[in-house]
Design an enzyme around this catalytic site. Structure first.
Site, mmCIF file in Angstrom:
data_model
loop_
_atom_site.group_PDB
_atom_site.id
_atom_site.type_symbol
_atom_site.label_atom_id
_atom_site.label_comp_id
_atom_site.label_asym_id
_atom_site.label_seq_id
_atom_site.Cartn_x
_atom_site.Cartn_y
_atom_site.Cartn_z
ATOM 1 C CB CYS A 104 -1.034 -0.107 0.984
ATOM 2 S SG CYS A 104 -1.234 -1.348 1.921
ATOM 3 C CD GLN A 155 -0.553 -8.417 0.502
ATOM 4 O OE1 GLN A 155 0.054 -7.554 0.033
ATOM 5 N NE2 GLN A 155 -1.220 -8.546 1.479
ATOM 6 C CE LYS A 166 -11.703 -6.921 8.926
ATOM 7 N NZ LYS A 166 -10.623 -8.060 9.256
ATOM 8 C CG HIS A 200 -3.925 -0.493 -2.672
ATOM 9 N ND1 HIS A 200 -2.702 -1.010 -2.842
ATOM 10 C CD2 HIS A 200 -4.030 -0.705 -1.334
ATOM 11 C CE1 HIS A 200 -2.201 -1.785 -1.983
ATOM 12 N NE2 HIS A 200 -3.164 -1.677 -0.828
ATOM 13 C CG HIS A 252 -5.922 -1.590 1.671
ATOM 14 N ND1 HIS A 252 -4.718 -1.335 1.697
ATOM 15 C CD2 HIS A 252 -6.707 -0.789 2.511
ATOM 16 C CE1 HIS A 252 -4.482 -0.441 2.654
ATOM 17 N NE2 HIS A 252 -5.769 -0.032 2.983
ATOM 18 C CG ASP A 268 -2.180 -5.549 -2.446
ATOM 19 O OD1 ASP A 268 -3.326 -5.317 -2.031
ATOM 20 O OD2 ASP A 268 -1.255 -5.181 -1.739
ATOM 21 N NE ARG A 326 2.398 -8.572 5.591
ATOM 22 C CZ ARG A 326 1.157 -8.498 5.330
ATOM 23 N NH1 ARG A 326 0.386 -9.520 5.928
ATOM 24 N NH2 ARG A 326 0.587 -7.759 4.546
HETATM 25 ZN ZN LIG Z 1 -3.312 -2.394 0.804
#
Ligand SMILES: [Zn+2]
Ligand SMILES: [Zn+2]
Length: 651
Positions: free
Chosen positions: A340, A387, A475, A391, A521, A389, A369
């Site tokens: 992000c 991910q 969420k 945004h 996200h 991912d 992580r």
């Molecule tokens: Zn994010």
């Protein structure tokens, strides 16, 4: 005290009963069949014995095996039955605690040196069922603390005495069934006869009260059912789950591996696994292009300052990978824990106007992580993962529309990959504790109703949890149930008011004023690693044809047909059909078996006759012989088979 009391049932109907009526009697008055299945009852919100008298006007829900609380009562009662059986077989045994768990129950016991292991399980199961057949009632008895202590002192049960030590006089109850009495607050099922099947699952060591300074007790795990068939089904599913374990299949199908030298929790994708993964990525990438996303790429590290700005450093810095230093004094980088912040900086590369929004930036971004080594598990808990991912930066009035679009994308992914049984959780603010969330009331209300309305419009099966939202936004989380009935948490869609503030993101409105965009996200798979693990376990390695790393195997029955095999294989490759040409000097039976182990969907067998006629003999996994086809016929047939997933419905 009035003679009659009013009982409100879950359907809202109200019935009058004599004061002191039991839930079981209420069930009986409704139907005898229902009464036979009642395990316990919820009376004014508290689960209690179905045999307890009710003495005030009450709301009553009758609990059966189909209710979570009914099952828990059944399993907890079974723990008492296990204890009774153990005490008969192992005189002098002492007891700790025996709670229900998600699937079954356990009892912590001190065997005082007596031997108990796998070969003794059957004996205990038989004893449990023998006792169960006696239909012993569970009898509740309030008792004074002094009497309770006297009982367990006489019996010699130090753990029960330790438990009693922390209880207040006046609150203590015993429950007895048959020859066994336990310190317990209940509730219990009416009698042991409900328990028709029992299985000891395993034993493990467990410190008394979870404290390693205390004695190590033996934790006996078991499960019971009201029908033998349910136990059989359960054990079958467990076996199936073992066979489908993604760690086992990942190795057998040569999809991924781990190396101690590379490091724990860092998966190595082998060629076949990489092919599978790339197919998945391409599939989603295509769908995302259609849905208006733009692909970006950002580096695997970022300056520490980036994560100080985003707040990740403050939140996770101490418990994660340490900063990377450079020859430059004071220069520090972090392995990217999230994509992000990088995407916020992409947003800021130029001024944005209200007309530019929504801006949807997607990246298959690899993040790192630190997980404790004990937490690592196959592909589902790793230290480096990618991910899927993206945004979405949008105006507050666009949140609902964007949510609907993301829901459509997620459902499209689920359907294409065979996840038919899904549900979602809507996580909202705790209305009683609004100050712990950032962002104005107005924004929150808008976003929350956007999520609720979007979910309703798309007919999602949802549960709503108050207080489960992150501090920075509400969420929506998706859950799928796999072929074995197991639940997995998958993709998530999350509104964020925090990062746009921290990064001071802006757009110019139609009135020429500056505004903050909302950030969403979203990751339909969650991560490639976790999603592939779930895909393996759901399909048992039998992937949809379009995803299979090897779609076909060409199997010549001897080396005489090598040239023809090469010609067939080349033609298939030219038509985008993947697989391998098995030219090993092996018997055809062996080649077929190996293809089955590799879960190859189609085998093309060829010999004398096939070569002479320019045909192949086709075998489909799980179906068998499909007969002989020309190569052109097979290609047409194959393209037809692959169609449903390769050309999915337009978003
Ligand atoms: Zn994010
Ligand atoms: Zn109990």
């Amino acid at each position: 005290m009035s003679d009659q009391i009013r009982i409100t049932l879950p359907d809202g109907s109200v019935r009058e009963y004599p004061n002191g009526v039991t839930s079981l009697e209420i069930a009986m008055s409704i139907s005898e069949g229902l009464a036979r299945n009642v395990l316990a009852a919820k009376v004014n919100g508290t689960v209690q014995d179905a045999t307890r008298p009710i003495t005030t006007d009450s709301a009553v829900t009758l609990l059966t095996w189909n209710d979570t609380e009914g099952k828990a009562t059944f399993w907890h009662s079974s723990a008492h039955l296990l204890a009774e059986a153990l005490e008969e077989l192992y005189p002098g045994i002492q007891f700790g605690i025996g709670p229900p768990i998600e699937k079954g129950f356990y009892y912590d016991v001190d065997l005082n040196g007596q031997h108990f292991s796998q070969e003794d399980f059957k004996k205990v199961e038989d004893k449990m069922l023998e006792l169960a057949r006696q239909k012993q009632e569970f009898v509740r008895q309030p008792i004074s603390k002094a009497e309770a202590i006297a009982y367990f002192e006489k019996k010699g049960d130090p753990y029960k005495l330790d438990l009693l030590d922390r209880l207040d006089d006046g609150t203590i109850t015993f429950y007895s069934q048959g020859n066994f009495t336990d310190l317990c607050r209940g509730p219990h099922i009416p009698h042991t006869g409900f328990i028709k099947a029992a299985k000891i699952m395993n034993v493990a060591g467990a410190y008394w009260r979870g404290d390693e300074k205390n004695k190590m007790l033996t934790r006996v795990y078991a499960v019971t059912f009201p029908k033998q068939k349910e136990l059989d089904d359960y054990l079958f599913l467990l076996e199936e789950a073992k066979k489908r374990d993604h760690r086992k299949l990942g190795k057998e199908l040569e999809l991924f591996a781990f190396s101690e030298k590379v490091g724990a929790g860092l998966p190595l994708w082998l060629p076949k696994g990489t092919m599978l993964r790339e197919r998945l990525e391409n599939f989603l990438r295509k769908a995302q292009v259609r849905a208006g996303y733009q692909q970006v790429v950002t580096p695997h590290i970022g300056s520490k300052q980036l994560y100080v700005t985003s707040g990740h450093w403050e939140k996770y810095g101490e418990d994660s990978f340490k900063p990377i230093l450079t020859p430059e004094p004071g220069e520090e980088f972090l392995l990217k824990p999230m994509n992000c912040p990088h995407h916020c900086e992409i947003y800021k590369t130029k001024p944005r106007s209200y007309r530019d929004l929504p801006l949807r930036l997607a990246e298959f971004g690899t993040v790192y992580r630190y997980e404790q080594s004990g937490e690592l598990h196959g592909l589902t808990r790793v230290r480096g993962f990618t991910q899927d991912d993206a945004h979405i930066f949008c105006r507050p009035d666009q949140v609902k529309e964007e949510f609907i679009k993301v829901i459509d994308l997620v459902l499209y992914v689920f359907k294409s990959l065979g996840f038919e049984d899904y549900s979602a959780q809507i996580s909202l603010r705790d209305p009683a504790n609004k100050q712990k969330y950032i962002g104005s009331d107005e924004l929150w209300e808008k976003a929350e109703s956007a999520i609720i309305e979007a979910s309703a419009e798309r007919g999602l099966r949802t549960v709503t949890e108050l207080g489960e939202a992150a501090f920075y936004g509400p969420k929506l989380d998706f859950m799928v149930r796999d072929a074995l009935g197991r639940k997995w948490q998958l993709g998530t869609i999350q509104v964020d008011y925090n990062l746009p503030n921290r990064f001071e993101l802006e757009y110019t409105g139609s009135d020429n004023q500056k505004y903050r965009p909302v950030m969403i996200h979203r990751a339909p798979f969650g991560s490639m690693e976790r999603f592939i693990a779930i895909l393996i376990e759901n399909s048992g390695g039998n992937f949809p044809l379009w995803l299979s790393p090897d779609q076909i195997a060409v199997l010549p029955i001897s080396e005489k047909y090598e040239d023809y095999a090469n010609e067939v294989f080349l033609t298939l490759q030219e038509n985008d059909i993947r697989g391998y040409n098995d030219l090993r000097d092996e018997k055809i039976g062996r080649k077929i078996r190996d293809s089955e182990i590799n879960k190859v969907p189609f085998m093309l067998i060829l010999g004398e006759k096939e070569q002479a006629e320019g045909r192949v003999s086709v075998r489909k996994k799980g179906v068998g012989d499909l007969g002989s086809m020309t190569i052109a016929e097979f290609i047409g047939f194959f393209q037809n088979e692959i169609k449903p997933a390769a050309q999915p419905a337009v978003l």
